[in-house]
Design a protein around this motif. Sequence first.
Motif, PDB file in Angstrom:
ATOM      1  N   ARG A 379      16.680  -3.170  -0.444  1.00 30.43           N
ATOM      2  CA  ARG A 379      16.140  -2.962   0.901  1.00 30.43           C
ATOM      3  C   ARG A 379      16.629  -1.665   1.531  1.00 30.43           C
ATOM      4  NH1 ARG A 379      16.706  -8.555   0.929  1.00 30.43           N
ATOM      5  NH2 ARG A 379      18.819  -8.482   1.790  1.00 30.43           N
ATOM      6  N   GLY A 380      17.918  -1.363   1.380  1.00 32.12           N
ATOM      7  CA  GLY A 380      18.465  -0.167   2.011  1.00 32.12           C
ATOM      8  C   GLY A 380      17.804   1.122   1.540  1.00 32.12           C
ATOM      9  N   GLY A 386      11.000   4.990   3.664  1.00 32.02           N
ATOM     10  CA  GLY A 386       9.872   4.471   4.415  1.00 32.02           C
ATOM     11  C   GLY A 386       9.022   3.504   3.629  1.00 32.02           C
ATOM     12  N   LEU A 387       9.607   2.877   2.610  1.00 26.90           N
ATOM     13  CA  LEU A 387       8.876   1.959   1.740  1.00 26.90           C
ATOM     14  C   LEU A 387       9.218   0.495   2.004  1.00 26.90           C
ATOM     15  CD1 LEU A 387       9.203   3.900  -1.634  1.00 26.90           C
ATOM     16  CD2 LEU A 387       7.068   3.441  -0.411  1.00 26.90           C
ATOM     17  N   GLY A 458       3.666   2.525 -14.594  1.00 25.32           N
ATOM     18  CA  GLY A 458       4.104   3.069 -13.315  1.00 25.32           C
ATOM     19  C   GLY A 458       3.019   3.831 -12.588  1.00 25.32           C
ATOM     20  N   GLN A 459       3.163   3.899 -11.263  1.00 22.44           N
ATOM     21  CA  GLN A 459       2.277   4.681 -10.411  1.00 22.44           C
ATOM     22  C   GLN A 459       3.075   5.778  -9.721  1.00 22.44           C
ATOM     23  OE1 GLN A 459       0.421   2.039  -7.602  1.00 22.44           O
ATOM     24  NE2 GLN A 459      -1.026   1.218  -9.086  1.00 22.44           N
ATOM     25  N   ILE A 460       2.390   6.889  -9.395  1.00 24.93           N
ATOM     26  CA  ILE A 460       2.978   7.924  -8.556  1.00 24.93           C
ATOM     27  C   ILE A 460       2.872   7.480  -7.104  1.00 24.93           C
ATOM     28  CG2 ILE A 460       2.815  10.331  -7.809  1.00 24.93           C
ATOM     29  CD1 ILE A 460       1.584  10.953 -10.555  1.00 24.93           C
ATOM     30  N   LEU A 461       3.977   7.531  -6.395  1.00 27.87           N
ATOM     31  CA  LEU A 461       4.009   7.146  -4.990  1.00 27.87           C
ATOM     32  C   LEU A 461       3.932   8.388  -4.108  1.00 27.87           C
ATOM     33  CD1 LEU A 461       6.927   4.547  -5.118  1.00 27.87           C
ATOM     34  CD2 LEU A 461       4.469   4.074  -5.203  1.00 27.87           C
ATOM     35  N   HIS A 462       3.098   8.333  -3.075  1.00 29.45           N
ATOM     36  CA  HIS A 462       3.000   9.387  -2.079  1.00 29.45           C
ATOM     37  C   HIS A 462       3.328   8.790  -0.718  1.00 29.45           C
ATOM     38  CE1 HIS A 462       1.004  12.444  -4.650  1.00 29.45           C
ATOM     39  NE2 HIS A 462       0.509  11.390  -5.261  1.00 29.45           N
ATOM     40  N   ARG A 463       4.073   9.514   0.069  1.00 27.84           N
ATOM     41  CA  ARG A 463       4.483   8.994   1.374  1.00 27.84           C
ATOM     42  C   ARG A 463       3.296   8.558   2.222  1.00 27.84           C
ATOM     43  NH1 ARG A 463       3.808  10.966   5.880  1.00 27.84           N
ATOM     44  NH2 ARG A 463       3.193  12.940   4.949  1.00 27.84           N
TER      45      ARG A 463
END
Length: 466
Positions: A379-380, A386-387, A458-463
């Motif tokens: 969680r931290g 911001g996820l 896996g996926q690429i994460l974008h903010r």
Amino acid sequence: MPASSQARSNTPGTADLIVRGRRVVTPEGERPAVIHIRSGVITAVSGFEDIPAGCAVHEAGESAVMPGVVDTHVHINEPGRTEWEGFATATRAAAAGGVTTLIEMPLNSIPATTTVAGFGEKIAAVSGQISVDVGFWGGVVPGNASELRHLWEAGVFGFKCFLVPSGVDEFRHVGEADLRAVLPELAALSAPLLAHAELLGPIEEAVRKRPKGVPANRYATWLASRPREAENEAVALLLRLAGEFKTRIHVVHLSSSDSIPQLRQARARGIRVSVETCPHYLTFVAEEIADGATQFKCSPPIRELENREKLWTALRDGTIDFIVSDHSPCPPAMKLYEEGDFLRAWGGIASLQIGLPAVWTQARLRGYALSHVAEWMCRGPARLAGLEKRKGTIAAGCDADLVIWNPDARFSVDPARLHHRHKLTPYAGRELFGVVETTFLRGRKVFDQEEFSAAPAGQILHRDKA
């Protein structure tokens, strides 16, 4: 399918997968529970007997079921230094260690992620290789202030800087004037600044005072060359600037416990600061590091027993927010293991796969529960990026990222069984508690009993899509 386009439900509905265990670590604590999953998303967490008919069930039994670990401090080094590590090897190591989300630092790849063009090269390098979800930090270096907004809009999760030389030419360190040039922009974006908090002045003074002929193979020589004052003064500078510019500051890999009082005081004044530390600072102590054992070298350095215990106290009271690996691998030759020269060896510790058992082994000795580990390692870190609405928690609406592991099982670290590209590690031969059995990524089994899924999931994460 882009991460943002998945349907995200908060109602049980019809699950296509159930994970059931007697030790499920939820935000309310550890309890028997059933996790309902549909299309890779948790739709409900219910009582132990609540099994819908006709649904696939994975029984965790007495093993712990925890959110997949979120590691927001890793150096994967691709492109440009893929011989140091790489997305294929790093993300397999992550999956084997119960880590389902990585946010990669903007160095030591070539190019560094300090421009939109460099970010594009990074994204291209990732394609088709990743076994877990991966996002990216951008970098702050002298002269790239005009790139920051573009990088933010392209989807980086925040920005990293060094206040001392980073060790690689393409990622130069910044001074106070550089920070003053970028902090207004970061404040306007509400983007966090992650900082390697050491200052050159105290380091140069320590080197100047070093007696001639002091053996370079003694750990004490390296420790004395990176004094606590370098960290303490850097943290003080960052806190002062955070207060002035109202910017979010995150102190990476805190090593010096002397900085803890000023961090507590800053928070009491409303300064927006968060802090991480790493498994190696919570496990090892300077007094036990042998001469020439350069596999222990990192920056800032591993410090004394008394310092380690104060870091644990700061975790307990919340001054330190969470724990991440700072996985920083290199080819073994760069560690100068045969020479044992601490002053010239590369500083960095490879520990991505064994961070969870390393932390748990020390935490259980101090009476902590699995729920503490989930806060510190799931969680931290998710909150920093911001996820937190998607990662790091077993709750309806979150991705079904899960690690099933036996916290009571012991094992001895065998470097040959690590999936990092290179196997040199200070944990070699160390007995740890906590054997990872199965890792789920968005409801898909990506690691199970020493076997990986057939294709990277896996996926690429974008903010902006998180």
